[in-house]
Motif scaffolding. Structure first.
Motif, PDB file in Angstrom:
ATOM      1  N   ASN A 190      10.534  -1.782   6.496  1.00 55.71           N
ATOM      2  CA  ASN A 190       9.955  -0.586   7.103  1.00 55.71           C
ATOM      3  C   ASN A 190      10.909   0.583   6.871  1.00 55.71           C
ATOM      4  N   VAL A 191      10.487   1.497   6.009  1.00 58.59           N
ATOM      5  CA  VAL A 191      11.279   2.695   5.734  1.00 58.59           C
ATOM      6  C   VAL A 191      10.786   3.757   6.710  1.00 58.59           C
ATOM      7  N   VAL A 192      11.448   3.800   7.858  1.00 59.63           N
ATOM      8  CA  VAL A 192      10.906   4.527   9.014  1.00 59.63           C
ATOM      9  C   VAL A 192      10.896   6.042   8.792  1.00 59.63           C
ATOM     10  N   ARG A 193       9.794   6.645   9.208  1.00 57.54           N
ATOM     11  CA  ARG A 193       9.641   8.094   9.153  1.00 57.54           C
ATOM     12  C   ARG A 193       9.317   8.624  10.547  1.00 57.54           C
ATOM     13  N   GLY A 194       9.314   9.950  10.668  1.00 60.14           N
ATOM     14  CA  GLY A 194       9.096  10.566  11.969  1.00 60.14           C
ATOM     15  C   GLY A 194       7.719  10.252  12.530  1.00 60.14           C
ATOM     16  N   GLY A 195       7.663  10.017  13.807  1.00 55.43           N
ATOM     17  CA  GLY A 195       6.411   9.738  14.499  1.00 55.43           C
ATOM     18  C   GLY A 195       6.466  10.438  15.842  1.00 55.43           C
ATOM     19  N   PRO A 196       5.546  10.184  16.756  1.00 56.31           N
ATOM     20  CA  PRO A 196       4.405   9.257  16.626  1.00 56.31           C
ATOM     21  C   PRO A 196       3.250   9.859  15.811  1.00 56.31           C
ATOM     22  N   GLY A 197       2.195   9.075  15.719  1.00 52.63           N
ATOM     23  CA  GLY A 197       1.015   9.541  14.988  1.00 52.63           C
ATOM     24  C   GLY A 197       1.333   9.701  13.519  1.00 52.63           C
ATOM     25  N   LEU A 198       0.802  10.745  12.934  1.00 54.86           N
ATOM     26  CA  LEU A 198       1.066  10.978  11.515  1.00 54.86           C
ATOM     27  C   LEU A 198       2.499  11.438  11.305  1.00 54.86           C
ATOM     28  N   GLY A 199       3.083  12.050  12.352  1.00 57.68           N
ATOM     29  CA  GLY A 199       4.498  12.421  12.334  1.00 57.68           C
ATOM     30  C   GLY A 199       4.845  13.252  11.121  1.00 57.68           C
ATOM     31  N   ASP A 200       5.915  12.844  10.424  1.00 54.06           N
ATOM     32  CA  ASP A 200       6.228  13.492   9.151  1.00 54.06           C
ATOM     33  C   ASP A 200       6.817  12.439   8.213  1.00 54.06           C
ATOM     34  N   ILE A 201       7.412  12.896   7.116  1.00 55.82           N
ATOM     35  CA  ILE A 201       7.879  11.921   6.131  1.00 55.82           C
ATOM     36  C   ILE A 201       9.400  11.906   6.041  1.00 55.82           C
ATOM     37  N   GLN A 202      10.064  12.470   7.072  1.00 57.72           N
ATOM     38  CA  GLN A 202      11.528  12.507   7.086  1.00 57.72           C
ATOM     39  C   GLN A 202      12.085  11.286   7.811  1.00 57.72           C
ATOM     40  N   PRO A 203      13.388  11.013   7.622  1.00 64.07           N
ATOM     41  CA  PRO A 203      13.986   9.814   8.215  1.00 64.07           C
ATOM     42  C   PRO A 203      13.915   9.826   9.738  1.00 64.07           C
ATOM     43  N   ALA A 204      13.696   8.656  10.308  1.00 58.04           N
ATOM     44  CA  ALA A 204      13.697   8.530  11.764  1.00 58.04           C
ATOM     45  C   ALA A 204      14.057   7.100  12.147  1.00 58.04           C
TER      46      ALA A 204
ATOM     47  N   MET B 114      15.972   8.181   4.935  1.00 58.95           N
ATOM     48  CA  MET B 114      17.230   8.555   4.279  1.00 58.95           C
ATOM     49  C   MET B 114      17.650   7.439   3.323  1.00 58.95           C
ATOM     50  N   LEU B 115      17.692   6.234   3.844  1.00 63.57           N
ATOM     51  CA  LEU B 115      18.115   5.079   3.055  1.00 63.57           C
ATOM     52  C   LEU B 115      17.162   4.837   1.883  1.00 63.57           C
ATOM     53  N   GLY B 116      15.882   5.076   2.123  1.00 61.38           N
ATOM     54  CA  GLY B 116      14.890   4.841   1.075  1.00 61.38           C
ATOM     55  C   GLY B 116      14.982   5.847  -0.059  1.00 61.38           C
ATOM     56  N   GLN B 117      15.292   7.088   0.302  1.00 59.42           N
ATOM     57  CA  GLN B 117      15.204   8.179  -0.670  1.00 59.42           C
ATOM     58  C   GLN B 117      16.502   8.519  -1.380  1.00 59.42           C
ATOM     59  N   MET B 118      17.657   8.237  -0.739  1.00 60.48           N
ATOM     60  CA  MET B 118      18.901   8.688  -1.382  1.00 60.48           C
ATOM     61  C   MET B 118      19.319   7.728  -2.494  1.00 60.48           C
ATOM     62  N   MET B 119      20.249   8.220  -3.330  1.00 71.36           N
ATOM     63  CA  MET B 119      20.780   7.393  -4.419  1.00 71.36           C
ATOM     64  C   MET B 119      22.248   7.104  -4.166  1.00 71.36           C
ATOM     65  N   GLU B 120      22.662   5.896  -4.522  1.00 70.56           N
ATOM     66  CA  GLU B 120      24.063   5.509  -4.372  1.00 70.56           C
ATOM     67  C   GLU B 120      24.396   4.530  -5.480  1.00 70.56           C
ATOM     68  N   PRO B 121      25.681   4.398  -5.796  1.00 71.05           N
ATOM     69  CA  PRO B 121      26.058   3.343  -6.734  1.00 71.05           C
ATOM     70  C   PRO B 121      25.948   1.979  -6.058  1.00 71.05           C
TER      71      PRO B 121
ATOM     72  N   TYR C 173       0.873  -1.177   0.000  1.00 68.15           N
ATOM     73  CA  TYR C 173       0.000   0.000   0.000  1.00 68.15           C
ATOM     74  C   TYR C 173       0.909   1.226   0.000  1.00 68.15           C
ATOM     75  N   PRO C 174       0.617   2.226  -0.824  1.00 63.93           N
ATOM     76  CA  PRO C 174       1.525   3.368  -0.923  1.00 63.93           C
ATOM     77  C   PRO C 174       1.627   4.154   0.384  1.00 63.93           C
ATOM     78  N   ILE C 175       2.825   4.510   0.739  1.00 62.27           N
ATOM     79  CA  ILE C 175       3.035   5.435   1.860  1.00 62.27           C
ATOM     80  C   ILE C 175       4.423   6.043   1.721  1.00 62.27           C
ATOM     81  N   THR C 176       4.510   7.324   1.910  1.00 59.00           N
ATOM     82  CA  THR C 176       5.781   8.049   1.866  1.00 59.00           C
ATOM     83  C   THR C 176       6.539   7.748   3.164  1.00 59.00           C
ATOM     84  N   PRO C 177       7.821   7.568   3.163  1.00 55.88           N
ATOM     85  CA  PRO C 177       8.776   7.682   2.055  1.00 55.88           C
ATOM     86  C   PRO C 177       9.222   6.342   1.466  1.00 55.88           C
TER      87      PRO C 177
END
Lengths: 352, 250, 74
Positions: free
Chosen positions: A104-118, A172-179, A28-32
């Motif tokens: 689990n690409v963890v984002r800020g919480g609790p609750g709805l929190g935000d979509i940044q790394p946590a 962070m791990l989900g969104q960044m790019m690396e070789p 199911y879609p969820i950011t990030p």
């Protein structure tokens, strides 16, 4: 030589799962983490796999449960609030002793929190999350390459022990790019032969029943005891961690995942200035490397745990060192990521 | 010579049912097993039991089976069917399981046209937990959580699952039946058979709603319960075919 | 004795009485005995008039009934 390509973390993990033989994805879609789901939507048809976008994370985890009952490699990916919704199903999967992989690409919480790394889902991931006595194997990669390399391990552990395995990443791990260099495709023949218990139709044999249920407390206790024997075996065999510059270190930094990687930079900065710091980076968060960390911390002046949370893994670090040295904590929360500079300053302050 | 013309179907397990005396679950189980036998699909059928009185249903059929979390059987069955599309997969769910906590899962499984079959047993009450109000409980009906009788103003109206589901495009067979007389048992079996055939043909999602008694929690004996069902439940939940895209199965 | 008859598994039977209620020939009744679960199972008291219709089987919620019907010799 295998090709190195630039790829986003979410997509890299998804591709690694395909190469690990996963042909069933429910999500199911969820950011990030949405790129993970989108990648699977494109990729699964190419390998004759199944992609299904469910109506909710609750449904997704139960689709995983159903597919896992057949003994085929299956996974889902989500981010914090979505994983909270999956807890019921995770508990059933663990109780029924089914192999499945969660990201689990963890984002800020609790609750709805935000979509940044946590890293604020450590407790939920390692101490249960759902109801009942159970564990997930929790693997915390510190880079995209490591996440890719650990993906097949995750499926293999799930198959070998018949337990759910979680890859605990972060935004962070989900969104960044690396070789990244991708591994070869796994040949599944014989790797996950679950024909002794899987639900695939009797075809004349005795029926198989897969449940997390027994109304008789005597038998349920037996069932739980059997599961815990498996957990004991995992505890003795599946500890994973990495250390840097520990031998001569006066101080020890402890962090996992993205934070563990940032602490690697802190160690380099400190060493340049003549401060003898080493790094201990747990990779398996469950089972946690209690004994290994205790050994590593022996004789050091203090230990500092850094997390993108208000302090969760620090409790396991304290359990590890058993009061042998002071354990300090530094953390940022709400999606804020500590920089090497600020952690270094904190280290200098603590040294005094 | 005499021949056993009616006997316990092969795909029904030896284990005795855990249901109360007169409860219709046992009749419905037997019909499902008869259909499995007649379609010769015992060896390739997977079943998903619910949470509720029929939580033990997985033990009563000699087929591979599991128990889903409460209400999630259609999602579990979806995972199974997608993993093994050549197998027959059915869920067996009560009205508390399907029509309350599992509303999202059943609607979306039906709407996706998931190639599974659901046997939905509607007895207008929560049985296993001791007779609480279900979404299907009739207005005025007294339960342990509607002790003064269900009132529309505060508890809402009885939910009509088949009427709701008939609007979903993925459903290919949908019928409401009862098992309150031998004649109705025969019709119910035909409906269940058609629902399984719909799946076997790969047409889409099929569901049979079966009106059932709950003598224990209704506080009536088994025969009185059938009378009550005939007089009250059938008015609220009329018997009939809602969707039939299967056509002639002969 | 009629060549049609029913066999009731006394241990599976829970004495709900649905078979007795729906038997068109009223050949079934409750036994005086109790089974091990404490139920009084159904029994066929009238051995003459069973027509082998299967109604009892159809209404039995415990799959406890087998119906034997007279068939032509092969």
């Amino acid at each position: 030589m295998a090709e190195r390509i630039m790829v986003k973390g979410n997509e890299a993990m998804a591709e690694a799962a395909v190469r690990a033989g996963c042909r069933l994805y429910f999500g199911y879609p969820i950011t990030p983490q949405s790129e993970f789901t989108e990648y699977m939507a494109r990729r699964m048809p190419e390998v004759d796999g199944v992609f299904l976008q469910s109506e909710s994370e609750v449904a997704a985890v139960n689709m995983v449960y159903g597919a896992a009952c057949t003994g085929h490699r299956v996974m889902t990916s989500t981010s914090s609030p979505g994983f909270s919704l999956m807890q019921e199903g995770v508990s059933y999967i663990a109780g029924a002793m089914l192999p499945a992989v969660f990201v689990n690409v963890v984002r800020g919480g609790p609750g709805l929190g935000d979509i940044q790394p946590a890293q604020s889902d450590y407790f939920q991931s390692t101490k249960g999350g759902g109801h009942g006595d159970y564990h997930l194997i929790v693997l915390a990669p510190g880079s995209i390459q490591e996440a890719v390399d650990l993906m097949e391990t995750a499926f293999r552990l799930a198959d070998n022990y018949r337990v759910p395995v979680m890859m605990l990443a972060d935004g962070m791990l989900g969104q960044m790019m690396e070789p990244v260099v991708f591994p070869e495709y796994v040949k599944l023949d014989g790797i996950n032969d679950h024909s002794s218990w899987a639900l695939r139709g009797t075809d004349g044999r005795e029926p198989h029943k897969v449940t997390s249920f027994d109304i008789d407390p005597v038998r349920l206790e037996e069932m739980n005891t059997e599961t815990h024997k498996v957990y004991e075996e995992i505890r003795s065999k599946e500890i994973r961690f990495e250390t840097h510059d520990l031998e001569d270190a006066d101080y020890i930094l402890v962090g996992y995942g993205t934070m563990g990687r940032i602490l690697g930079s802190v160690v380099k900065m400190a060493r340049k200035q003549g401060i003898k710091v080493g790094l201990f980076r747990p990779i398996s968060l469950w089972p946690f490397p209690y004994d290994e960390l205790k050994k590593a911390a022996k004789g050091k002046r203090f230990c500092t745990v850094v997390e993108m949370s208000t302090g969760q893994m620090v409790e396991d670090v304290r359990l590890s060192v058993e009061g042998a040295l002071p354990v300090h904590f530094y953390g940022r929360t709400g999606g804020m990521v500590p920089t090497p500079d600020e952690v270094f300053k904190e280290l200098v302050r603590l040294i005094g | 010579m005499e021949k056993a013309t009616y006997k316990k179907p092969k795909s029904l397990a030896e284990k005795e049912f855990s249901y109360c005396p007169g409860c219709h679950h046992g009749i419905i189980h037997r019909l499902v097993a008869e259909v499995i036998d007649e379609l010769e699909i015992q060896g390739k059928t997977l079943m998903v039991a619910p949470v509720g009185c029929s939580v033990f249903a997985y033990e009563f059929f000699d087929v591979d089976g599991t128990v889903a979390p409460h209400g999630r059987a259609p999602a579990v069955a979806t995972g199974m069917k997608r993993a093994m599309p050549e197998r027959m997969v059915f869920t067996y769910q009560g009205d508390g399981d399907l029509a309350a906590i599992g509303t999202a899962e059943i609607i979306h499984a039906a709407n996706r046209g998931e190639k599974i079959t659901t046997i939905f047993v509607n007895n207008a009450i929560y049985g296993m937990t001791g007779g609480q109000m279900a979404p299907t409980t009739l207005l005025g009906m007294k339960t342990t959580t509607s002790p003064y009788g269900r009132k529309a103003e505060t508890e809402g109206f009885p939910i009509h699952v088949s009427e709701l589901l008939k609007e979903t495009a993925g459903i290919v067979y949908l019928e409401r039946v009862s098992v309150s007389s031998p004649q109705e048992v025969i019709k119910a079996k035909a409906a269940i058979k058609k629902a399984f055939i719909a799946q076997k043909k790969g047409l889409g999602f099929s569901l049979v709603e079966v009106l059932s008694t709950c003598p224990t929690n209704w506080g009536l004996d088994p025969v009185e319960s059938i009378n009550w069902l005939n007089e009250n439940m059938k008015k609220e939940y009329p018997i009939g075919v809602f969707v039939d895209k299967v056509g002639d199965i002969k | 004795m009629s060549k049609n008859f029913v066999k009731i598994d006394e241990e599976r039977c829970k004495g709900c009485g649905l078979c007795i209620n729906f038997c068109p020939k009223k050949v079934l009744s409750f036994s005086d005995k109790f089974n091990s679960k404490g139920y009084r199972p159904a029994q066929q008291h009238d051995l003459e008039n069973c027509i082998g219709c299967g109604f009892c089987y159809m209404m039995c919620p415990d799959a406890a009934i087998t119906v034997f019907k007279e068939t032509a010799e092969v």
